[in-house]
Design a protein around this motif. Sequence first.
Motif, PDB file in Angstrom:
ATOM      1  N   ALA A 189     -65.400-124.580  77.066  1.00  5.59           N
ATOM      2  CA  ALA A 189     -65.696-125.850  77.726  1.00  5.59           C
ATOM      3  C   ALA A 189     -66.818-125.741  78.751  1.00  5.59           C
ATOM      4  CB  ALA A 189     -64.426-126.388  78.399  1.00  5.59           C
ATOM      5  N   LYS A 190     -66.940-124.600  79.452  1.00  4.87           N
ATOM      6  CA  LYS A 190     -67.853-124.514  80.584  1.00  4.87           C
ATOM      7  C   LYS A 190     -69.152-123.756  80.295  1.00  4.87           C
ATOM      8  CE  LYS A 190     -64.086-124.774  83.974  1.00  4.87           C
ATOM      9  NZ  LYS A 190     -63.408-124.099  85.129  1.00  4.87           N
ATOM     10  N   LEU A 191     -69.139-122.814  79.357  1.00  2.00           N
ATOM     11  CA  LEU A 191     -70.345-122.023  79.108  1.00  2.00           C
ATOM     12  C   LEU A 191     -71.368-122.839  78.314  1.00  2.00           C
ATOM     13  CD1 LEU A 191     -68.853-118.523  78.220  1.00  2.00           C
ATOM     14  CD2 LEU A 191     -69.991-119.218  80.341  1.00  2.00           C
ATOM     15  N   PRO A 192     -72.657-122.619  78.580  1.00  2.00           N
ATOM     16  CA  PRO A 192     -73.690-123.315  77.794  1.00  2.00           C
ATOM     17  C   PRO A 192     -73.584-122.947  76.322  1.00  2.00           C
ATOM     18  CG  PRO A 192     -74.635-122.294  79.755  1.00  2.00           C
ATOM     19  CD  PRO A 192     -73.238-121.783  79.646  1.00  2.00           C
ATOM     20  N   ALA A 193     -74.056-123.854  75.472  1.00  2.00           N
ATOM     21  CA  ALA A 193     -73.967-123.630  74.029  1.00  2.00           C
ATOM     22  C   ALA A 193     -74.797-122.440  73.586  1.00  2.00           C
ATOM     23  CB  ALA A 193     -74.405-124.893  73.278  1.00  2.00           C
ATOM     24  N   GLU A 194     -75.781-122.027  74.397  1.00  2.00           N
ATOM     25  CA  GLU A 194     -76.623-120.884  74.021  1.00  2.00           C
ATOM     26  C   GLU A 194     -75.896-119.549  74.134  1.00  2.00           C
ATOM     27  OE1 GLU A 194     -79.072-124.310  74.996  1.00  2.00           O
ATOM     28  OE2 GLU A 194     -77.475-123.259  76.091  1.00  2.00           O
ATOM     29  N   VAL A 195     -74.742-119.507  74.803  1.00  2.00           N
ATOM     30  CA  VAL A 195     -73.975-118.278  74.961  1.00  2.00           C
ATOM     31  C   VAL A 195     -73.151-118.033  73.698  1.00  2.00           C
ATOM     32  CG1 VAL A 195     -72.198-117.092  76.311  1.00  2.00           C
ATOM     33  CG2 VAL A 195     -73.892-118.532  77.469  1.00  2.00           C
ATOM     34  N   THR A 196     -73.238-116.816  73.170  1.00  2.00           N
ATOM     35  CA  THR A 196     -72.472-116.448  71.979  1.00  2.00           C
ATOM     36  C   THR A 196     -71.069-116.008  72.383  1.00  2.00           C
ATOM     37  OG1 THR A 196     -74.483-115.773  70.820  1.00  2.00           O
ATOM     38  CG2 THR A 196     -72.397-114.908  69.983  1.00  2.00           C
ATOM     39  N   LEU A 197     -70.073-116.426  71.619  1.00  2.00           N
ATOM     40  CA  LEU A 197     -68.682-116.093  71.902  1.00  2.00           C
ATOM     41  C   LEU A 197     -68.161-115.145  70.824  1.00  2.00           C
ATOM     42  CD1 LEU A 197     -67.357-119.654  72.840  1.00  2.00           C
ATOM     43  CD2 LEU A 197     -68.402-117.922  74.329  1.00  2.00           C
ATOM     44  N   ALA A 198     -67.499-114.051  71.259  1.00  2.00           N
ATOM     45  CA  ALA A 198     -66.941-113.054  70.350  1.00  2.00           C
ATOM     46  C   ALA A 198     -65.425-113.084  70.449  1.00  2.00           C
ATOM     47  CB  ALA A 198     -67.473-111.659  70.689  1.00  2.00           C
ATOM     48  N   PHE A 199     -64.755-113.146  69.292  1.00  2.00           N
ATOM     49  CA  PHE A 199     -63.303-113.266  69.254  1.00  2.00           C
ATOM     50  C   PHE A 199     -62.673-111.917  68.913  1.00  2.00           C
ATOM     51  CE2 PHE A 199     -64.746-117.582  68.581  1.00  2.00           C
ATOM     52  CZ  PHE A 199     -63.886-118.317  69.389  1.00  2.00           C
ATOM     53  N   ALA A 200     -61.679-111.541  69.699  1.00  2.00           N
ATOM     54  CA  ALA A 200     -60.925-110.321  69.449  1.00  2.00           C
ATOM     55  C   ALA A 200     -59.879-110.608  68.357  1.00  2.00           C
ATOM     56  CB  ALA A 200     -60.249-109.838  70.720  1.00  2.00           C
ATOM     57  N   PRO A 201     -59.743-109.725  67.386  1.00  2.00           N
ATOM     58  CA  PRO A 201     -58.824-110.016  66.270  1.00  2.00           C
ATOM     59  C   PRO A 201     -57.359-109.996  66.682  1.00  2.00           C
ATOM     60  CG  PRO A 201     -59.617-107.771  66.097  1.00  2.00           C
ATOM     61  CD  PRO A 201     -60.375-108.408  67.226  1.00  2.00           C
ATOM     62  N   GLN A 202     -57.041-109.438  67.850  1.00  2.00           N
ATOM     63  CA  GLN A 202     -55.655-109.349  68.278  1.00  2.00           C
ATOM     64  C   GLN A 202     -55.142-110.650  68.887  1.00  2.00           C
ATOM     65  OE1 GLN A 202     -54.414-106.740  67.233  1.00  2.00           O
ATOM     66  NE2 GLN A 202     -56.102-105.260  67.116  1.00  2.00           N
ATOM     67  N   GLY A 203     -56.046-111.619  69.119  1.00  2.00           N
ATOM     68  CA  GLY A 203     -55.646-112.870  69.768  1.00  2.00           C
ATOM     69  C   GLY A 203     -54.931-113.812  68.828  1.00  2.00           C
ATOM     70  N   ASN A 204     -54.501-114.903  69.378  1.00  6.38           N
ATOM     71  CA  ASN A 204     -53.773-115.923  68.627  1.00  6.38           C
ATOM     72  C   ASN A 204     -54.644-117.181  68.481  1.00  6.38           C
ATOM     73  OD1 ASN A 204     -51.380-114.328  68.510  1.00  6.38           O
ATOM     74  ND2 ASN A 204     -50.850-114.987  70.596  1.00  6.38           N
ATOM     75  N   SER A 205     -54.371-117.947  67.437  1.00  2.63           N
ATOM     76  CA  SER A 205     -55.036-119.240  67.197  1.00  2.63           C
ATOM     77  C   SER A 205     -56.561-119.097  67.128  1.00  2.63           C
ATOM     78  CB  SER A 205     -54.656-120.252  68.295  1.00  2.63           C
ATOM     79  OG  SER A 205     -53.261-120.391  68.394  1.00  2.63           O
ATOM     80  N   ILE A 206     -57.006-118.019  66.494  1.00  5.21           N
ATOM     81  CA  ILE A 206     -58.453-117.789  66.421  1.00  5.21           C
ATOM     82  C   ILE A 206     -59.147-118.900  65.620  1.00  5.21           C
ATOM     83  CG2 ILE A 206     -60.241-116.190  65.640  1.00  5.21           C
ATOM     84  CD1 ILE A 206     -58.382-113.916  66.154  1.00  5.21           C
ATOM     85  N   GLY A 207     -58.490-119.355  64.550  1.00  8.90           N
ATOM     86  CA  GLY A 207     -59.090-120.416  63.749  1.00  8.90           C
ATOM     87  C   GLY A 207     -59.310-121.681  64.549  1.00  8.90           C
ATOM     88  N   ARG A 208     -58.359-122.041  65.385  1.00 11.84           N
ATOM     89  CA  ARG A 208     -58.508-123.256  66.205  1.00 11.84           C
ATOM     90  C   ARG A 208     -59.608-123.085  67.235  1.00 11.84           C
ATOM     91  NH1 ARG A 208     -55.739-124.851  70.996  1.00 11.84           N
ATOM     92  NH2 ARG A 208     -54.375-123.050  70.821  1.00 11.84           N
ATOM     93  N   TRP A 209     -59.671-121.895  67.864  1.00 12.03           N
ATOM     94  CA  TRP A 209     -60.719-121.669  68.863  1.00 12.03           C
ATOM     95  C   TRP A 209     -62.101-121.591  68.214  1.00 12.03           C
ATOM     96  CZ3 TRP A 209     -58.867-123.290  72.960  1.00 12.03           C
ATOM     97  CH2 TRP A 209     -57.630-122.921  73.454  1.00 12.03           C
ATOM     98  N   MET A 210     -62.144-121.071  66.980  1.00 13.59           N
ATOM     99  CA  MET A 210     -63.422-121.033  66.274  1.00 13.59           C
ATOM    100  C   MET A 210     -63.946-122.448  66.051  1.00 13.59           C
ATOM    101  SD  MET A 210     -64.843-121.733  63.062  1.00 13.59           S
ATOM    102  CE  MET A 210     -63.511-121.613  61.886  1.00 13.59           C
TER     103      MET A 210
END
Length: 272
Positions: A189-210
């Motif tokens: 919600a807060k980071l600019p769209a130019e920032v790349t986000l990396a998802f850790a596979p151990q987390g939950n609800s990765i599909g929703r956050w993607m």
Amino acid sequence: MTDIGKDIERPLGQAVRPPRAAGKLSGGAIMATVAVLVVAGISGAIALREKPFRKPQQVAVSTPKVTAAAEPAAAPPALAPAAPKPEAPVKSGGPQIIHVQTEEGDGPPKAAIVIRDPSTVGQNLKVAHIPDKALIEASETGPLPVRAADGRRPFDVYARPWSGGRGARVAIVIGGLSVSQTGTQAAIAKLPAEVTLAFAPQGNSIGRWMQAARQSGHEIVMQVPLEPFDYPKVNPGRNTLTVAASADENLKSLHWALSRTTNYTGVMNYMG
């Protein structure tokens, strides 16, 4: 009496001249008049002549300039045959392969392949979270990224387009997302769209956050757990790729991590 008075008033030694006849001119006056007229006529003739006393060698002769005839303009070179028009590309989120017809010969026509740069195309954020079916391969653990039959890669389709800015460019990647629900939501919600986000596979609800990250304009990366120092005291979690594991075990763990979500442009390490 009258004549005697006039004789007394007349100066001595001057005899009385007989009066001149009126209306007659003397010959001298006539000659003088003729001479004046002759002089006036000669002066007028001299004045009317154009530069009468200039020496011939000093007279400037105005010679008109002779302009060389312009050479006929060279015939324009024969125009090269117009380049063949490419076929209208199909609009998609990734690179487009355009077939362009080349020179015709005796054999079958040949075609050149032109790949359009996907970084020049903006992303439609409304559908940025929808995976391209041509870039997915089904597996036991879930969807795996593959190269499409037409040569497109997930990097070409899901990468954020270049903004066009000049100068040095810095890539900022925030990793470990999906481990903390609150932190992940705040980052999207807060980071600019130019920032790349990396998802850790151990987390939950990765599909929703993607989906939320893609709709916000972020480019995403999938993280793969690798063996860190002091392992297993420091442990990234299950399905970690380790030195002691066999190639088949590590490949299975890799497939598990890559199938946790879709629409990512690449992979990076998670710890290790």
